[in-house]
Design a protein around this motif. Structure first.
Motif, PDB file in Angstrom:
ATOM      1  N   PHE A 292      36.647  31.935 -26.073  1.00  0.00           N
ATOM      2  CA  PHE A 292      35.612  31.231 -26.840  1.00  0.00           C
ATOM      3  C   PHE A 292      34.186  31.031 -26.485  1.00  0.00           C
ATOM      4  CE2 PHE A 292      39.574  28.534 -27.151  1.00  0.00           C
ATOM      5  CZ  PHE A 292      39.571  28.712 -28.471  1.00  0.00           C
ATOM      6  N   ALA A 293      33.766  31.397 -25.187  1.00  0.00           N
ATOM      7  CA  ALA A 293      32.431  31.528 -24.617  1.00  0.00           C
ATOM      8  C   ALA A 293      31.637  32.649 -25.404  1.00  0.00           C
ATOM      9  CB  ALA A 293      32.646  31.842 -23.228  1.00  0.00           C
ATOM     10  N   GLN A 294      32.389  33.747 -25.868  1.00  0.00           N
ATOM     11  CA  GLN A 294      31.609  34.516 -26.527  1.00  0.00           C
ATOM     12  C   GLN A 294      31.268  34.467 -28.031  1.00  0.00           C
ATOM     13  OE1 GLN A 294      33.124  38.647 -25.396  1.00  0.00           O
ATOM     14  NE2 GLN A 294      33.245  37.866 -23.330  1.00  0.00           N
ATOM     15  N   MET A 295      32.001  33.284 -28.680  1.00  0.00           N
ATOM     16  CA  MET A 295      32.003  33.170 -30.042  1.00  0.00           C
ATOM     17  C   MET A 295      30.738  32.161 -30.326  1.00  0.00           C
ATOM     18  SD  MET A 295      36.169  32.833 -30.905  1.00  0.00           S
ATOM     19  CE  MET A 295      35.661  31.188 -31.571  1.00  0.00           C
ATOM     20  N   PRO A 296      30.141  32.163 -31.265  1.00  0.00           N
ATOM     21  CA  PRO A 296      29.091  31.453 -31.750  1.00  0.00           C
ATOM     22  C   PRO A 296      29.846  30.053 -31.983  1.00  0.00           C
ATOM     23  CG  PRO A 296      29.496  33.088 -33.606  1.00  0.00           C
ATOM     24  CD  PRO A 296      30.227  33.629 -32.144  1.00  0.00           C
ATOM     25  N   ALA A 297      29.202  29.168 -31.511  1.00  0.00           N
ATOM     26  CA  ALA A 297      29.652  27.693 -31.504  1.00  0.00           C
ATOM     27  C   ALA A 297      31.183  27.703 -30.740  1.00  0.00           C
ATOM     28  CB  ALA A 297      29.847  27.174 -33.023  1.00  0.00           C
ATOM     29  N   GLY A 298      30.992  28.099 -29.693  1.00  0.00           N
ATOM     30  CA  GLY A 298      32.370  28.461 -29.033  1.00  0.00           C
ATOM     31  C   GLY A 298      32.922  27.032 -28.369  1.00  0.00           C
ATOM     32  N   VAL A 299      31.955  26.470 -27.751  1.00  0.00           N
ATOM     33  CA  VAL A 299      32.098  24.713 -27.141  1.00  0.00           C
ATOM     34  C   VAL A 299      33.250  24.103 -28.269  1.00  0.00           C
ATOM     35  CG1 VAL A 299      31.307  22.912 -26.209  1.00  0.00           C
ATOM     36  CG2 VAL A 299      30.285  25.097 -25.607  1.00  0.00           C
ATOM     37  N   VAL A 300      32.585  24.106 -29.522  1.00  0.00           N
ATOM     38  CA  VAL A 300      33.237  23.227 -30.159  1.00  0.00           C
ATOM     39  C   VAL A 300      34.940  23.798 -30.539  1.00  0.00           C
ATOM     40  CG1 VAL A 300      33.438  22.531 -32.676  1.00  0.00           C
ATOM     41  CG2 VAL A 300      30.987  22.808 -31.631  1.00  0.00           C
ATOM     42  N   PHE A 301      34.943  25.263 -30.488  1.00  0.00           N
ATOM     43  CA  PHE A 301      36.090  25.684 -30.786  1.00  0.00           C
ATOM     44  C   PHE A 301      36.971  25.480 -29.544  1.00  0.00           C
ATOM     45  CE2 PHE A 301      33.887  27.724 -34.332  1.00  0.00           C
ATOM     46  CZ  PHE A 301      34.694  27.691 -35.367  1.00  0.00           C
ATOM     47  N   ALA A 302      36.413  25.758 -28.444  1.00  0.00           N
ATOM     48  CA  ALA A 302      37.086  25.409 -27.297  1.00  0.00           C
ATOM     49  C   ALA A 302      37.661  23.926 -27.079  1.00  0.00           C
ATOM     50  CB  ALA A 302      36.359  25.732 -26.075  1.00  0.00           C
ATOM     51  N   VAL A 303      36.698  23.122 -27.435  1.00  0.00           N
ATOM     52  CA  VAL A 303      37.207  21.564 -27.321  1.00  0.00           C
ATOM     53  C   VAL A 303      38.448  21.367 -28.581  1.00  0.00           C
ATOM     54  CG1 VAL A 303      36.650  19.276 -27.985  1.00  0.00           C
ATOM     55  CG2 VAL A 303      35.157  20.907 -26.678  1.00  0.00           C
ATOM     56  N   LEU A 304      38.153  21.928 -29.658  1.00  0.00           N
ATOM     57  CA  LEU A 304      39.238  21.717 -30.539  1.00  0.00           C
ATOM     58  C   LEU A 304      40.605  22.414 -30.135  1.00  0.00           C
ATOM     59  CD1 LEU A 304      37.768  22.891 -34.136  1.00  0.00           C
ATOM     60  CD2 LEU A 304      38.725  20.677 -33.486  1.00  0.00           C
ATOM     61  N   PHE A 305      40.359  23.532 -29.605  1.00  0.00           N
ATOM     62  CA  PHE A 305      41.801  24.007 -29.400  1.00  0.00           C
ATOM     63  C   PHE A 305      42.634  23.138 -28.304  1.00  0.00           C
ATOM     64  CE2 PHE A 305      44.056  26.760 -26.371  1.00  0.00           C
ATOM     65  CZ  PHE A 305      45.016  27.392 -27.208  1.00  0.00           C
ATOM     66  N   PHE A 306      41.837  22.853 -27.047  1.00  0.00           N
ATOM     67  CA  PHE A 306      42.375  21.918 -26.181  1.00  0.00           C
ATOM     68  C   PHE A 306      42.801  20.608 -26.560  1.00  0.00           C
ATOM     69  CE2 PHE A 306      40.685  25.289 -23.314  1.00  0.00           C
ATOM     70  CZ  PHE A 306      41.742  25.716 -22.834  1.00  0.00           C
ATOM     71  N   VAL A 307      42.060  20.117 -27.455  1.00  0.00           N
ATOM     72  CA  VAL A 307      42.781  18.666 -28.212  1.00  0.00           C
ATOM     73  C   VAL A 307      43.865  19.029 -29.087  1.00  0.00           C
ATOM     74  CG1 VAL A 307      42.077  17.072 -29.682  1.00  0.00           C
ATOM     75  CG2 VAL A 307      40.313  17.742 -28.372  1.00  0.00           C
ATOM     76  N   LEU A 308      43.894  20.322 -29.495  1.00  0.00           N
ATOM     77  CA  LEU A 308      45.184  20.708 -30.345  1.00  0.00           C
ATOM     78  C   LEU A 308      46.499  20.748 -29.243  1.00  0.00           C
ATOM     79  CD1 LEU A 308      45.970  23.015 -32.959  1.00  0.00           C
ATOM     80  CD2 LEU A 308      46.412  23.938 -30.882  1.00  0.00           C
ATOM     81  N   LEU A 309      46.121  21.386 -28.190  1.00  0.00           N
ATOM     82  CA  LEU A 309      47.166  21.181 -27.163  1.00  0.00           C
ATOM     83  C   LEU A 309      47.675  20.102 -26.682  1.00  0.00           C
ATOM     84  CD1 LEU A 309      46.621  24.350 -24.790  1.00  0.00           C
ATOM     85  CD2 LEU A 309      48.233  24.027 -26.298  1.00  0.00           C
ATOM     86  N   VAL A 310      46.730  19.081 -26.381  1.00  0.00           N
ATOM     87  CA  VAL A 310      47.193  17.760 -25.849  1.00  0.00           C
ATOM     88  C   VAL A 310      47.934  17.340 -26.939  1.00  0.00           C
ATOM     89  CG1 VAL A 310      46.233  15.172 -25.396  1.00  0.00           C
ATOM     90  CG2 VAL A 310      44.969  17.468 -24.592  1.00  0.00           C
ATOM     91  N   ILE A 311      47.653  17.000 -28.239  1.00  0.00           N
ATOM     92  CA  ILE A 311      48.438  16.672 -29.361  1.00  0.00           C
ATOM     93  C   ILE A 311      49.752  17.203 -29.309  1.00  0.00           C
ATOM     94  CG2 ILE A 311      48.507  16.273 -31.941  1.00  0.00           C
ATOM     95  CD1 ILE A 311      45.568  16.225 -31.916  1.00  0.00           C
ATOM     96  N   ALA A 312      49.782  18.413 -29.460  1.00  0.00           N
ATOM     97  CA  ALA A 312      51.191  19.066 -29.516  1.00  0.00           C
ATOM     98  C   ALA A 312      51.921  18.661 -28.230  1.00  0.00           C
ATOM     99  CB  ALA A 312      50.866  20.712 -29.686  1.00  0.00           C
ATOM    100  N   ALA A 313      51.522  18.791 -27.284  1.00  0.00           N
ATOM    101  CA  ALA A 313      52.096  18.040 -25.935  1.00  0.00           C
ATOM    102  C   ALA A 313      52.670  16.634 -26.148  1.00  0.00           C
ATOM    103  CB  ALA A 313      51.477  18.409 -24.955  1.00  0.00           C
TER     104      ALA A 313
END
Ligand code: PHE
Length: 441
Positions: A292-313
């Motif tokens: 994520f850190a190497q991607m443009p707008a990586g912070v947004v995608f990183a937050v989205l990803f971990f929110v996804l994990l919380v919801i799934a859990a």
């Protein structure tokens, strides 16, 4: 008191799919696939899911709806004898899985915060690895997040079947699917993603071994929430009009789709940035932030990803707690709210050693594994497949005529594959599970 029921058909499907779709799909599946030959594991996995997996799910639905109770009560009501023991095994598995599941889920909450604060925005895997080890090995912090996650789980379950579980899953599961699609598009359009795709979709059969089958079977039971009574419990809140085989089909397909998509999100991105896809359980927490850190707008995608994990859990952990709550409400007459709080607290306390075993207690080992790994291993590789074995035997040999009537809702819904289901429950599933379990020993 009249038994609670799901509010709608789609609500039931979303709650059940919510139970199935979880950390198992997003956190475990991609690295299991990567470690076991990529596409070859995929083929074995899909084969197991659509033969044994879906059949066990239907068997559990039938037992639950016919017995209209928690796993222990349902088996006692339908037959009695030694069969309720299978239900008690499920209760034990629910306590064990919930205890360590909530620990990992707690990490995902912490990582969602870390991602938002920008702490993860480095592409150095060494730094991220040290950060993950420091965090997960800390004696206090992960336990607080574990407590927070358990409190969320208790809150949902205390709200009841319709008002708590169904309502939250109806909102959360579609949200999860949306986030996943956004992430998959992002990942697949990265330069270099095709190499990851090839690794994922081109089978390497030289990597298939007894362990592949063992891993795929354990993964299928864990991912579909089978073998410990979640589907019996959720089925017990179903109306007698519901089409059980069709529901099992939807839930299985949804779970598989999410696992495949999680692979599509994670593996191409890992390849595009040349990380090692076999990094194991740390893949999600160590490698992905670097990606994520190497991607443009990586912070947004990183937050989205971990929110996804919380919801799934969360949509999965509520089903684990619900099995326990249903048992104490049905059999012991506890009130739902008190049961949710008390049992959630016990599972929280049981999870503490798992969390500590990754830090200050790491020297304490059982059978060569940390407490955390040991509990994960005996539940997914032993308790769940054994439970599934017993459930298919029960349906295939003990209550077959009744189960057949249940599967067609007393003839209301045609079930063209009934003959195949019967053969799988009677012979294929018990023999295959026993064979895979024995070859694993
Ligand atoms: N199926 C859930 C997942 O994939 C975990 C789970 C296992 C939930 C067993 C309930 C019962 O994360």
């Amino acid at each position: 008191m009249k038994r609670a029921h799901w509010g709608s058909r789609i609500g039931f499907i979303l709650a059940t799919a919510g139970s199935a779709v979880g950390l198992g799909n997003v956190w475990k599946f991609p690295y299991m696939a990567a470690q076991n030959g990529g596409a070859a594991f995929l083929l074995v996995y899909v084969a197991i899911v659509f033969t044994i997996g879906i059949s066990v799910m239907l068997a559990e639905f039938a037992i639950g709806r016919a017995g209209e109770r928690n796993p222990v009560g349902a088996l006692r009501r339908l037959k009695g004898g030694p069969w309720p023991v299978v239900g008690y095994m499920g209760i034990a598995a629910a306590f064990i899985i919930l205890s360590f599941y909530s620990v990992v889920a707690g990490w995902t909450i912490a990582y969602a915060f870390k991602a938002a604060a920008g702490v993860l925005a480095t592409s150095d895997p060494e730094v991220l690895g040290a950060m993950f080890n420091d965090f997960s090995g800390n004696p206090a912090q992960p336990i607080l997040y574990h407590l927070l996650f358990m409190a969320l789980t208790v809150g949902v379950v205390a709200g009841g079947i319709h008002g708590g579980i169904e309502r939250s899953c109806t909102i959360l599961l579609p949200l999860l699917l949306l986030i996943l699609v956004v992430l998959a598009v992002r990942s697949l359009t990265l330069p270099g993603a095709m190499e990851g795709l090839r690794f994922y979709l081109q089978p390497d059969f030289s990597k298939v071994s007894a362990e592949t089958f063992n891993g795929a079977l354990a993964q299928a039971f864990f991912s579909l929430s089978l073998g410990m009574g979640v589907m019996i419990t959720y089925g017990s809140y179903l109306s007698h009009r519901e089409n059980l085989p069709r529901s099992a089909m939807w839930v299985t397909a949804c779970d598989l789709l999410v696992a495949l998509m999680a692979g599509l999100v994670i593996l191409p991105a890992v390849f595009a940035f040349s990380f090692d896809p076999q990094a194991g359980p740390g893949l999600v927490f160590i490698t992905l932030p670097a990606v994520f850190a190497q991607m443009p707008a990586g912070v947004v995608f990183a937050v989205l990803f971990f929110v996804l994990l919380v919801i799934a859990a969360l949509t999965s952990s509520v089903s684990l707690l619900e099995v326990l709550v249903a048992y104490f409400v049905d059999q012991w007459g506890w009130r739902r709210k008190s049961a949710a709080v008390a049992l959630g607290f016990i599972a929280f306390a049981l999870g503490i050693p798992s969390s500590l075993s990754l830090g200050i207690w790491s020297n304490f080992q059982i059978a060569g594994r940390s407490i955390f790994d040991f509990l994960d291993y005996i539940s997914s590789n032993l308790l769940l497949p054994l439970g599934g074995l017993a459930i298919t035997l029960f349906v295939g040999w003990v209550i077959l005529p009744q189960a057949m009537r249940e599967a067609t809702s007393e003839g209301a819904h045609p079930f063209p594959l009934a003959g195949i289901w019967r053969v799988i429950c009677r012979y294929v599933a018990p023999i295959a599970i026993a064979w895979i379990l024995l070859s694993g020993l």
